[in-house]
Structures are given as structure tokens and as C-alpha cells.
Design a protein around this motif. Structure first.
Motif, PDB file in Angstrom:
ATOM      1  N   VAL A 123      12.077   5.687  -0.964  1.00 57.93           N
ATOM      2  CA  VAL A 123      11.446   4.849  -1.818  1.00 57.93           C
ATOM      3  C   VAL A 123      12.185   5.200  -3.181  1.00 57.93           C
ATOM      4  N   LEU A 185       0.641   0.908   3.525  1.00 61.60           N
ATOM      5  CA  LEU A 185       0.931  -0.084   2.413  1.00 61.60           C
ATOM      6  C   LEU A 185       2.557  -0.258   2.185  1.00 61.60           C
ATOM      7  N   ALA A 268       5.360   5.404   2.086  1.00 58.75           N
ATOM      8  CA  ALA A 268       5.308   4.389   1.086  1.00 58.75           C
ATOM      9  C   ALA A 268       5.591   4.789  -0.105  1.00 58.75           C
ATOM     10  N   LEU A 332      -0.080   4.167  -8.342  1.00 59.28           N
ATOM     11  CA  LEU A 332       1.166   3.284  -8.447  1.00 59.28           C
ATOM     12  C   LEU A 332       0.576   2.205  -9.432  1.00 59.28           C
ATOM     13  N   LYS A 366       6.799  -5.567 -10.252  1.00 55.59           N
ATOM     14  CA  LYS A 366       5.990  -4.610 -10.136  1.00 55.59           C
ATOM     15  C   LYS A 366       5.380  -4.355 -11.550  1.00 55.59           C
TER      16      LYS A 366
END
Ligand SMILES: C=C(O[C@@H]1C=C(C(=O)O)C=C[C@H]1O)C(=O)O
Length: 377
Positions: A123, A185, A268, A332, A366
Motif C-alpha cells: 500500500v 476493506l 489494507a 484513514l 480519497k
């Protein structure tokens, strides 16, 4: 407590430069704040402590604790949206250098994932900083509350550490009594009204890695493990694939520590294998994630629920039951404020078939979760 008094208490705390956190859990109406009485920095040591934890991505650094006994805890039953909340999209300010850097970073990761067959996912994230003239965190927090009812919404402040705000869709862990739940997720697309989401093979694979890793990490700690089918979950203007995972857990002497250590950081936000992904992140992202993709939430808090006995002839038919538990979220869709600058932290999962340009766009979308709730004066 009344809403105006609640927020004026928080405002005074901030003006006095004393630590606090204010938050609302997903789909809940109650808003809670912990106001620490002095500006000491306390750390979690064995996870038996009670209070509110704020942990960085890097597991070598200790999580910060607002101890229950050092804090005044205040709540409001619900938040009423105020008339003067205005929402503005400030998505315009994006640097071309940051764009190029991120595309090159993803391209480098994709070729490394191709070369190393055991390295399945990483990630990758970035930090975008924007100058802001006047910033009132509590006003912005109220915009967050009004805009994201299904997220964990928070504003966290410590004068020696910093100021963070966010609206995260991701639970790291919920444990009450012996019941544990978490989620896998991953996979992201934009939410488009009246359109049913379909997911590509890459997103399905990317999310399955998260589910499999969490199930594997919990397999020797959790009994009666239940794993749902992956389903679409809306988070503001985005959609993700989500699997619900739950079971029962017998807490050993180490309590919740063992489970947190097994889970954080999940694929994630980090990757698979965890250590390989972490090394790639530290060597290549080019910045310090700090508290982004760490976790935060209530640690060993007493939760009271009202239950109805639902029996006739029982006069006091409502009774209260209490349970001690922890409810932690992955940090996040968040931002940090430091003198005159707002920093947005955003990332996305990279697997073999990922494309640099698409991943860049995903981070731009995002970042809008936080940008769109900023008021302009
Ligand atoms: C890393 C972030 O989000 C995570 C990564 C996702 C993805 O790769 O599609 C989706 C949801 C989150 O688990 C972020 O929001 O910064």
C-alpha cells in the motif's frame, strides 16, 4: 450536556493548549470527548490501560494514551447540524511533481511485485500539504460530523504532538466481552448515484489478500470465526469492497495486545508479506506516515447499553448492562494541521496489475473526503 456548552468546553481546552479527543462512532448519534487535565504525554504499555489510544503506523513507536483517570469525559446525545456550516471543494491545488513522483513510485512497486513472486501487495501513500490562513479545528470537525454519519469521525489534539482530524471507514478491531469483530476493506471506486458497482478481478484479488491475511492472523486466537461474503461499502463519495469478520475470543493475560499485534498493520494499509511491504514503504514513499494508517479509539472502556426485558408485569422493565471493551479504527481519510499548513494523507493498495495513473487518481479522490469539508472564510 447541551451542544453549545460541549463545544465551548472543547474550545476552551484547545485555547488552553490542553490535550483532547472528540469523536463519534459509525452510525451512532452520541459524540464523546476526553479532556485531559494536564499536558503530560502518556503511552500505552501493556494495553490493559483504560482510555483513548492514538497509535502511529510504525509499530516501533509507542501508542499515545489519554488515560481515563486523567480525563474529564463529556458527551452529547446527538449532534445537530448548524445552519452556518458550509462545504467547499478545494481539490484544485495539486502539484505536478507529486503526481509524477506517485506514478513512478507505483510503477517501481509493480515491477518489484512482478520480480518477487512472494511479494503480493504493497500500500503506497503520499502526503499533500496546503497552506491555510485561518483554521478552526472544531468548526471543521462539525462539518465532518454533518457530512459523514457512517464513518468514525474524530478530532485529536496534543500540544506536543499535533492536531489530527478524520472520517475513517475502517474498523481495526472491536472487542466487547468475548465478542470480536473486524473487517477487510480494500478496492476503491467512485460512488455514482443510481449505478450498481461492479468490481474487477484486480480489486477482488487485492481485497481477498486482506481477508485471507486477517483470517490467518486470527485463526489461533479466535473461535467460531465467521467470514461474510465481500460486499460493497460506501464511504462518502467512494465505494470499497468489505468483508465482515467476527468470532469469540478468550482473552489471555496479554488481553487485547496480542490481537492488535496480530492485526496491525493489516494489508489494507501495509501489504503482504507485512515486513517486506513495510521495508518497501519506508525505503520508497519518501516521507514519514506518522499517525496516518495507524489506529485510534477507545481502549478498555465501559460501555453501557439499555436493554428492554420485554416481559410483562416487570415494573422497571428497562435495565442497563455494562461491558468493558475496545473499539479501534484505522486512521484513514485524515489530515494533520501544523502552523498554517494542512496535510492530507492518502494511499492505495498496489498489486501486480496496478496502473500508476489510476492509482494517482484514486489518491486524489480519497483526498477529497477531507478537502470537501473545509470551510472558506
Ligand atoms: C490506504 C487507504 O485506504 C485503504 C486502501 C484501499 C484500497 O487500496 O483500495 C481501500 C480502503 C482502505 O483500506 C487510504 O484511504 O489512504
Amino acid at each position: 450536556m447541551q451542544q453549545d456548552i460541549f463545544f465551548s468546553n472543547l474550545k476552551e481546552q484547545y485555547t488552553l493548549e490542553l490535550p483532547f479527543v472528540v469523536y463519534r462512532k459509525p452510525n451512532a448519534s452520541e459524540v464523546t470527548a476526553f479532556l485531559q487535565k494536564d499536558s503530560t504525554i502518556n503511552y500505552v504499555s501493556d494495553f490493559q490501560e483504560k482510555g483513548f489510544v492514538f497509535a502511529p503506523f510504525n509499530t516501533a513507536e509507542k501508542p499515545i494514551l489519554f488515560k481515563e483517570e486523567d480525563c474529564e469525559r463529556i458527551t452529547i446525545d446527538s449532534f445537530k447540524k448548524l445552519e452556518n456550516l458550509f462545504l467547499v471543494d478545494t481539490s484544485a491545488i495539486i502539484s505536478e511533481a507529486a503526481h509524477q513522483f506517485h506514478v513512478a513510485l507505483v510503477t517501481n512497486a509493480v515491477s518489484t511485485l512482478k520480480e518477487e513472486t512472494d511479494f503480493k501487495k504493497v500500500v503506497l501513500s503520499r502526503k499533500e500539504s496546503v497552506a491555510i490562513e485561518a483554521f478552526s479545528p472544531l468548526e471543521v470537525f462539525q462539518n465532518i460530523l454533518a457530512t459523514y454519519p457512517t464513518a468514525f469521525c474524530y478530532c485529536w489534539y496534543h500540544p506536543s504532538i499535533g492536531l489530527w482530524l478524520g472520517a475513517t471507514p475502517e474498523t481495526l478491531l472491536k472487542v466487547y466481552r468475548n465478542k470480536l469483530s473486524t473487517m477487510a476493506l480494500a478496492g476503491t471506486q467512485r460512488y455514482i448515484e443510481h449505478t450498481e458497482a461492479t468490481w474487477g478481478e484486480k480489486e477482488i484479488r487485492e481485497q481477498q489478500i486482506v481477508t485471507d491475511t486477517i483470517v490467518e492472523a486470527l485463526s489461533d486466537k479466535v473461535q467460531k470465526l465467521e467470514v461474510s461474503k465481500a460486499h460493497t461499502h460506501r464511504a462518502g463519495n467512494l465505494l470499497h469492497l468489505k468483508t465482515d469478520i467476527s468470532g469469540t475470543v478468550a482473552m489471555g493475560d496479554d488481553g487485547i495486545k496480542e490481537v492488535i499485534t496480530a492485526l496491525h498493520p493489516t494489508p489494507a494499509v501495509c501489504g503482504l508479506p507485512r515486513e517486506r511491504a513495510k521495508n518497501f514503504i519506508v525505503a520508497n514513499e519518501g516521507y514519514d506516515r506518522s499517525f496516518y494508517s495507524g489506529y485510534l479509539g477507545e481502549l478498555n472502556n465501559v460501555q453501557t447499553t439499555e436493554r428492554n426485558r420485554n416481559r410483562r408485569n416487570v415494573e422497571n422493565s428497562v435495565y442497563k448492562s455494562t461491558a468493558t471493551g475496545s473499539h479501534l479504527f484505522v486512521n484513514l481519510r485524515c489530515m494533520e494541521y501544523t502552523d498554517g499548513l494542512l496535510h492530507f494523507y492518502v494511499g492505495g493498495g498496489i498489486v501486480e496489475g496496478s496502473d500508476g495513473e489510476a492509482e494517482w487518481q484514486e489518491t486524489v479522490h480519497k483526498s477529497n473526503t477531507m478537502k470537501k469539508i473545509l470551510p472558506v472564510k
